[in-house]
Scaffold this motif. Structure first.
Motif, PDB file in Angstrom:
ATOM      1  N   LEU A 131      31.786 -45.189  92.640  1.00 40.25           N
ATOM      2  CA  LEU A 131      32.623 -45.850  93.641  1.00 40.25           C
ATOM      3  C   LEU A 131      34.000 -46.173  93.075  1.00 40.25           C
ATOM      4  O   LEU A 131      35.008 -46.160  93.799  1.00 40.25           O
ATOM      5  CB  LEU A 131      31.932 -47.119  94.139  1.00 40.25           C
ATOM      6  N   TRP A 132      34.064 -46.453  91.782  1.00 43.24           N
ATOM      7  CA  TRP A 132      35.357 -46.657  91.126  1.00 43.24           C
ATOM      8  C   TRP A 132      36.172 -45.359  91.174  1.00 43.24           C
ATOM      9  O   TRP A 132      37.382 -45.383  91.417  1.00 43.24           O
ATOM     10  CB  TRP A 132      35.150 -47.137  89.696  1.00 43.24           C
ATOM     11  N   CYS A 133      35.505 -44.219  90.953  1.00 42.28           N
ATOM     12  CA  CYS A 133      36.190 -42.929  91.060  1.00 42.28           C
ATOM     13  C   CYS A 133      36.833 -42.758  92.438  1.00 42.28           C
ATOM     14  O   CYS A 133      37.937 -42.230  92.563  1.00 42.28           O
ATOM     15  CB  CYS A 133      35.212 -41.782  90.820  1.00 42.28           C
ATOM     16  N   ALA A 134      36.108 -43.212  93.464  1.00 44.15           N
ATOM     17  CA  ALA A 134      36.608 -43.066  94.827  1.00 44.15           C
ATOM     18  C   ALA A 134      37.890 -43.866  95.065  1.00 44.15           C
ATOM     19  O   ALA A 134      38.668 -43.545  95.969  1.00 44.15           O
ATOM     20  CB  ALA A 134      35.533 -43.489  95.828  1.00 44.15           C
ATOM     21  N   ARG A 135      38.114 -44.898  94.260  1.00 41.29           N
ATOM     22  CA  ARG A 135      39.289 -45.763  94.432  1.00 41.29           C
ATOM     23  C   ARG A 135      40.379 -45.492  93.400  1.00 41.29           C
ATOM     24  O   ARG A 135      41.411 -46.183  93.395  1.00 41.29           O
ATOM     25  CB  ARG A 135      38.868 -47.231  94.344  1.00 41.29           C
ATOM     26  N   GLN A 162      43.545 -44.546  91.329  1.00 47.32           N
ATOM     27  CA  GLN A 162      44.929 -44.355  91.751  1.00 47.32           C
ATOM     28  C   GLN A 162      45.734 -43.489  90.784  1.00 47.32           C
ATOM     29  O   GLN A 162      46.912 -43.233  91.023  1.00 47.32           O
ATOM     30  CB  GLN A 162      45.610 -45.722  91.895  1.00 47.32           C
ATOM     31  N   GLU A 194      42.892 -43.208  85.415  1.00 46.78           N
ATOM     32  CA  GLU A 194      41.849 -44.084  85.941  1.00 46.78           C
ATOM     33  C   GLU A 194      40.626 -43.279  86.382  1.00 46.78           C
ATOM     34  O   GLU A 194      39.482 -43.663  86.110  1.00 46.78           O
ATOM     35  CB  GLU A 194      42.390 -44.895  87.118  1.00 46.78           C
ATOM     36  N   ARG A 204      37.955 -38.316  98.175  1.00 47.27           N
ATOM     37  CA  ARG A 204      37.419 -39.630  97.787  1.00 47.27           C
ATOM     38  C   ARG A 204      36.063 -39.902  98.444  1.00 47.27           C
ATOM     39  O   ARG A 204      35.187 -40.537  97.853  1.00 47.27           O
ATOM     40  CB  ARG A 204      38.407 -40.736  98.143  1.00 47.27           C
ATOM     41  N   TRP A 205      35.895 -39.412  99.665  1.00 47.22           N
ATOM     42  CA  TRP A 205      34.633 -39.665 100.368  1.00 47.22           C
ATOM     43  C   TRP A 205      33.457 -38.925  99.744  1.00 47.22           C
ATOM     44  O   TRP A 205      32.300 -39.317  99.928  1.00 47.22           O
ATOM     45  CB  TRP A 205      34.790 -39.302 101.845  1.00 47.22           C
ATOM     46  N   VAL A 225      31.810 -41.341  97.494  1.00 47.23           N
ATOM     47  CA  VAL A 225      31.045 -42.361  98.222  1.00 47.23           C
ATOM     48  C   VAL A 225      29.672 -41.819  98.608  1.00 47.23           C
ATOM     49  O   VAL A 225      28.641 -42.500  98.430  1.00 47.23           O
ATOM     50  CB  VAL A 225      31.820 -42.821  99.476  1.00 47.23           C
TER      51      VAL A 225
END
Length: 389
Positions: free
Chosen positions: A89-93, A95, A99, A163-164, A167
């Motif tokens: 989930l961090w990967c999905a966010r 920036q 990161e 990004r999805w 998730v």
């Protein structure tokens, strides 16, 4: 201690959990060109989103392999599974590419709780005569997961919705972890703990095991390298395929679902050495086919390459576990195999990126053929050893 009886539901849950974990490993692979543009970076840097995860996976294998020999399976699954979900989930966010790469590395550190521990648990709970078949099914689950991650990342979601994909994979891993905690019986008790003959140093001192470790590392090094740079190859002349069309070529990967269990059967019938040699021969044939600039032949070459790779990998894993009596540290032995396996994959991808930038696809295929020398030597020695026995 008598072997535990594993229900069909428990075996299904194990394979589902392994598949879900493997979905995360190659999730960025079909979207490397998209991520390269999105984060405005170069090819080796964006490729690190795969190779750094593999490196983290390799580094965490030894601790989790030791834990698998001594601790019940459920706490290991709980810690690894839920931490993996959070890192994805961090990967999905993320920036920035830095990161994203950091989060992917943490994901790699968590995956062995669901893979190394599972293969050790299976080896401890299955009769020796079933190990080749069981390990073949395990490898088939990794195939399904690796393909699923590529399809999720490259087909189910369009490139601008990458990004999805993270998730969805986090949800799959979370659900599989909960199912495993609900269905699986208790893990190995104290009677399964290793003695001194199962120490890491003792395992590394056995030449026949060391060759199998090297075989796994070189095998993934060449296989992961081919598929990692396949999107770039297919997007270039003379093919010039779109991202979604190129991702469809990962479907050749699915041959492993058939090849891996068959390799287990072949090893039991004809011997692991001959099965390894057969897999290496198919790998060589597939790599040679990739030199040809023709779309259909490229597809067939990838199919042969995948069949050979999963035949070789399944035979190597089954051979490794068959060489160790129960109580000789199968968890540690499997962790060492996977350590070499993923370090080989990480090095292959990173070195392959520079080779591809320097000499293009033909140079990359030649690099992979050089790596194939190690599995060829391993298979040849296994054939000679079986004849001597």
């Amino acid at each position: 201690m008598p072997q535990q009886s594993i229900s069909a539901a428990a075996q299904t849950v194990v394979l589902a959990l392994v598949s879900a974990a493997f979905c995360s490993i190659y999730l960025t692979q079909p979207n490397l060109p998209t991520l390269q543009l999105y984060f405005d970076t170069d090819l080796p840097t964006v490729s690190a989103t795969v190779s750094v995860l593999i490196l983290g996976l390799a580094l965490a294998n030894i601790p989790f392999g030791m834990a698998a020999d001594r601790l019940p399976i459920k706490p290991l699954i709980a810690v690894g599974g839920f931490t993996l979900c959070l890192s994805i989930l961090w990967c999905a966010r993320a920036q920035s590419i830095e990161e994203l790469t950091t989060a992917r590395f943490i994901s790699g550190l968590c995956i062995p709780a669901l893979t190394t521990c599972m293969v050790a648990w299976l080896s401890q709970t299955q009769p020796a005569n079933r190990l080749p078949m069981v390990m073949g099914n395990y490898v088939a689950a990794t195939v399904l997961g690796g393909f699923g991650g590529r399809i999720i990342g490259g087909v189910i979601f369009p490139p601008d919705m990458w990004r999805w994909s993270f998730v969805l994979v986090a949800v799959l891993i979370g659900l599989s972890t909960l199912a495993a905690l609900w269905v699986l019986p208790k893990g190995p008790d104290a009677s399964n703990r290793v003695g001194s003959n199962g120490s890491l140093l003792a395992l590394l001192k056995k030449p026949e095991l060391l060759m199998l470790y090297a075989c796994g590392g070189a095998g993934l090094g060449l296989f992961a390298t081919v598929f990692n740079y396949l999107p770039y190859r297919l997007a270039s002349p003379p093919f010039e395929l779109s991202s979604s069309a190129a991702t469809g070529f990962y479907g050749t990967y699915l041959i492993g679902i058939v090849a891996a269990p068959l390799a287990g059967q072949f090893s039991g019938r004809w011997g692991s050495g001959k099965t390894l040699l057969g897999g290496v021969s198919l790998l060589a044939l597939g790599l040679c086919g990739l030199y040809i600039n023709q779309l259909l032949l490229t597809l067939l070459a990838l199919l042969v390459l995948s069949a050979g790779y999963f035949t070789m990998h399944s035979a190597a894993v089954g051979t490794l576990n068959s060489k160790l009596a129960k109580g000789q540290g199968r968890g540690r032995a499997n962790s060492l195999y996977i350590l070499f396996y993923y370090i080989g994959g990480s090095i292959g991808i990173q070195v392959g990126g520079h080779v591809y930038q320097w000499g293009g696809w033909q140079a990359l295929v030649s690099f992979c053929l050089m790596l194939l020398i190690i599995p060829l030597c391993t298979a040849t020695l296994e054939v000679r050893r079986s004849r001597g026995a």
